[in-house]
Design an enzyme around this catalytic site. Structure first.
Site, short mmCIF file in Angstrom:
data_model
loop_
_atom_site.label_atom_id
_atom_site.label_comp_id
_atom_site.label_asym_id
_atom_site.label_seq_id
_atom_site.Cartn_x
_atom_site.Cartn_y
_atom_site.Cartn_z
N TRP A 512 4.44 53.04 -12.36
CA TRP A 512 3.90 53.47 -13.31
C TRP A 512 2.36 53.70 -13.15
CZ3 TRP A 512 7.07 48.92 -13.65
CH2 TRP A 512 8.31 49.18 -14.37
N HIS A 513 2.07 54.10 -11.90
CA HIS A 513 0.89 54.46 -11.51
C HIS A 513 0.56 56.03 -11.20
CE1 HIS A 513 0.54 49.94 -9.49
NE2 HIS A 513 0.43 50.06 -10.91
#
Length: 578
Positions: A512-513
């Site tokens: 989720w980066h």
């Protein structure tokens, strides 16, 4: 343990990876007088600053600007307060597995076949993540062209509200010691700083297991100057000067939950601005919906071109994550990311654990990798019936409690070097755009992943970690079990323990980066002003060239504060000059 039990053990634990049981305690909810439902908004309103997106950057930015000016925040989701799936560590993963229209997360699957989520809630991704808090490196700050003193002050401003030292248990301590034993030195202890070696980072979960999000930073705001509208979906930026040489943003058209359109305009004055803080997906999407983007792509969607901006939506990246599940013969504490090994070879090693990843037998929902999401993700949509999902869920509830005991050691690639692009699917801002990340397209990223997997092998085999692994189960077996789980939509290969390169490709997941799409130097300048347009900035992770540190959230929150302070300084300087 028998082979069949091992298979049951692993698959069950992985499906439950993102749902833990943990703490319970009362949590004080802020009473923000400026939070309102967009249905209560007037048809037309006027502000000094309009911020689209009340997320990880938008909240600190709004709090800062409200000290001197009238600020409107348009947030497409609801409030995080009062939602235990967001607040409590005990429910981590539940929000990610919620596919309802009111969920604080909106699921999307990249064109690469990796399941992902984007935030749809005040506070943004800080309401959904695993909570790790760490600063960017000094080198990252220099490359970004930021003012070092103000960066440090902005981090400290954030940390006074949302950052804590985590409680180090036995599992996390064993991973830390295993990293040091494997050569990831020195031991830097607890620190927010990005330092090579092994360290304990911060967390946004307090000692009661309660999450503190970017929305909490609104406690710094001047309530009389701030209006935060929830369930307010921005449809487009208004440019009244179409046909003139240089477009100037003038307002925003947004829609409330009943489908009624509203317009918010900038007050008269050359320094009033619209600031987009809608994230890696939302910011380039809104720019394109507003007529700023690759001209041919916009025309294909019948969008009037305000400015041909070919780099909008380009250079979008997601840091690949690859993990190894390690079943434990002894109970382990519930923990999210607390320890990180920052290596010289471009990979970061982290870990998470839990005595029972899914809670009690009667409450198991199995988090993001549940039958509701991942377990049946490779089944054609028409076969993902409610009955099939219910049957799979019930089957998992019958599993032995030991099948959920253990943890994950994972690695994340720094950067990454590989990148892709984002395009519109429709003209509806509620629809996810099409996103391609091109994981491991660049050989260097794949080499870094292999180095990370080999380091995880050494940690698992270390003396420090020996208590938490079964002696009769080889690391090769653990790798093959991990690879056999339904963690993405990619085709699987057999016996991946023999090929770490194929293991990396087959087991890639998101951490989720993701970032990019409105990068500095391509779409915005160093002050985050959109090139070729007046009164419009983008301030969020979409402007990043690579992910800062081992987790970007601290830096995204810092950026909101940093840019807000810079804007206030600019306005003060202009006033003094007059």
């Amino acid at each position: 343990m028998s082979g069949s039990v091992w298979g049951e053990f692993f698959t069950s634990a992985l499906t439950a990876f993102l749902l833990f049981h943990g703490f319970s305690s009362s949590h004080q909810v802020p009473k923000f007088s400026f939070l309102r439902n967009a249905t209560d908004a007037p048809t037309v309103s006027y502000y000094d600053y309009i911020i689209v997106g009340g997320g990880t950057a938008g909240c600190p930015l709004a709090a800062t600007l409200s000290k001197k000016y009238k600020v409107l925040v348009l947030e497409r989701g609801g409030s995080p307060y009062g939602n235990p799936n967001i607040t409590n560590l005990s429910a981590f993963g539940a929000a990610l597995s919620d596919l309802s229209a009111s969920s604080p997360s909106q699921r999307f699957v990249s064109e690469d076949g990796v399941i992902n989520s984007r935030a749809r809630v005040l506070g943004g991704g800080s309401c959904l993540n695993a909570g790790f808090y760490t600063r960017a490196s000094p080198d990252y700050v220099r490359r970004a062209g930021w003012e070092g003193k103000l960066v440090n002050e902005s981090y400290e401003w954030v940390e006074r509200v949302v950052a804590f030292e985590p409680p180090m248990g036995e599992w996390q301590s064993a991973v830390r010691d295993g990293l040091i034993e494997a050569g990831v030195k020195p031991n830097n202890g607890f620190t927010y700083d990005h330092l090579y070696g092994t360290k304990v980072g911060g967390t946004i979960f307090d000692h009661h297991g309660h999450r503190h999000t970017a929305a909490d930073l609104l406690s710094y705001a001047n309530p009389s100057n701030l209006n935060v509208l929830l369930y307010a979906t921005a449809r487009s930026i208004i440019f009244p000067s179409l046909g003139k040489r240089r477009p100037k943003a003038h307002g925003v058209v947004f829609e409330d939950s009943k489908g009624i359109k509203h317009r918010a305009y900038l007050k008269y004055g050359s320094k009033s601005e619209i600031i987009i803080s809608a994230g890696c997906l939302g910011s380039p999407q809104l720019l394109m919906l507003s007529g700023l983007g690759p001209a041919q792509h916009l025309k294909a969607h019948n969008i009037t071109v305000v400015l041909d901006h070919p780099m909008v939506g380009q250079s979008v990246s997601d840091n690949p994550m690859n993990a190894v599940f390690v079943p434990s013969p002894v109970p382990v504490e519930v923990s999210l990311i607390e320890v990180v090994g920052i290596t010289q070879n471009g990979t970061y090693i982290e870990a998470a654990s839990g005595e029972n990843f899914a809670g009690g037998p009667s409450t198991r929902d199995f988090g993001m990798f549940s039958p509701k999401i991942g377990q049946l993700s490779t089944v054609p949509p028409k076969q993902r019936t409610a009955e099939a999902i219910a049957k799979a869920t019930e089957a998992m509830k019958e599993l032995n409690e030991a099948a959920f005991r253990g943890g994950f050691i994972l690695e994340k690639i720094m950067g990454p070097i590989s990148s892709g692009h984002l395009e519109l699917r429709t003209r509806d801002p509620n629809d996810n755009p099409s996103v391609t990340f091109n994981y491991f397209k660049e050989p260097t990223d794949l080499h870094r992943c292999v180095a990370g997997i080999n380091l995880i092998r050494r940690i698992i085999d270390s003396k420090s970690f020996s208590r938490f692994r079964y002696d009769n189960v080889s690391v090769a077996t653990l790798l093959n079990m991990t690879a056999s789980a339904p963690i993405n939509l990619l085709p699987k290969h057999e016996n991946l323990s023999r090929s770490p390169e194929q293991y990396c490709r087959d087991t890639v997941m998101t951490i989720w980066h993701y970032h990019g799409g409105c990068q500095t130097g391509a779409v915005v300048d160093r002050d985050y002003r959109v090139f070729g347009v007046d009164s419009l900035r983008v301030v969020d992770g979409s402007t990043f060239h690579d992910s800062p540190g081992t987790n970007p959230q601290a830096t995204v929150m810092m950026l909101g504060r940093y840019v807000g302070v810079r804007i206030l300084r600019e306005r003060l300087k202009i006033r003094h000059q007059k």
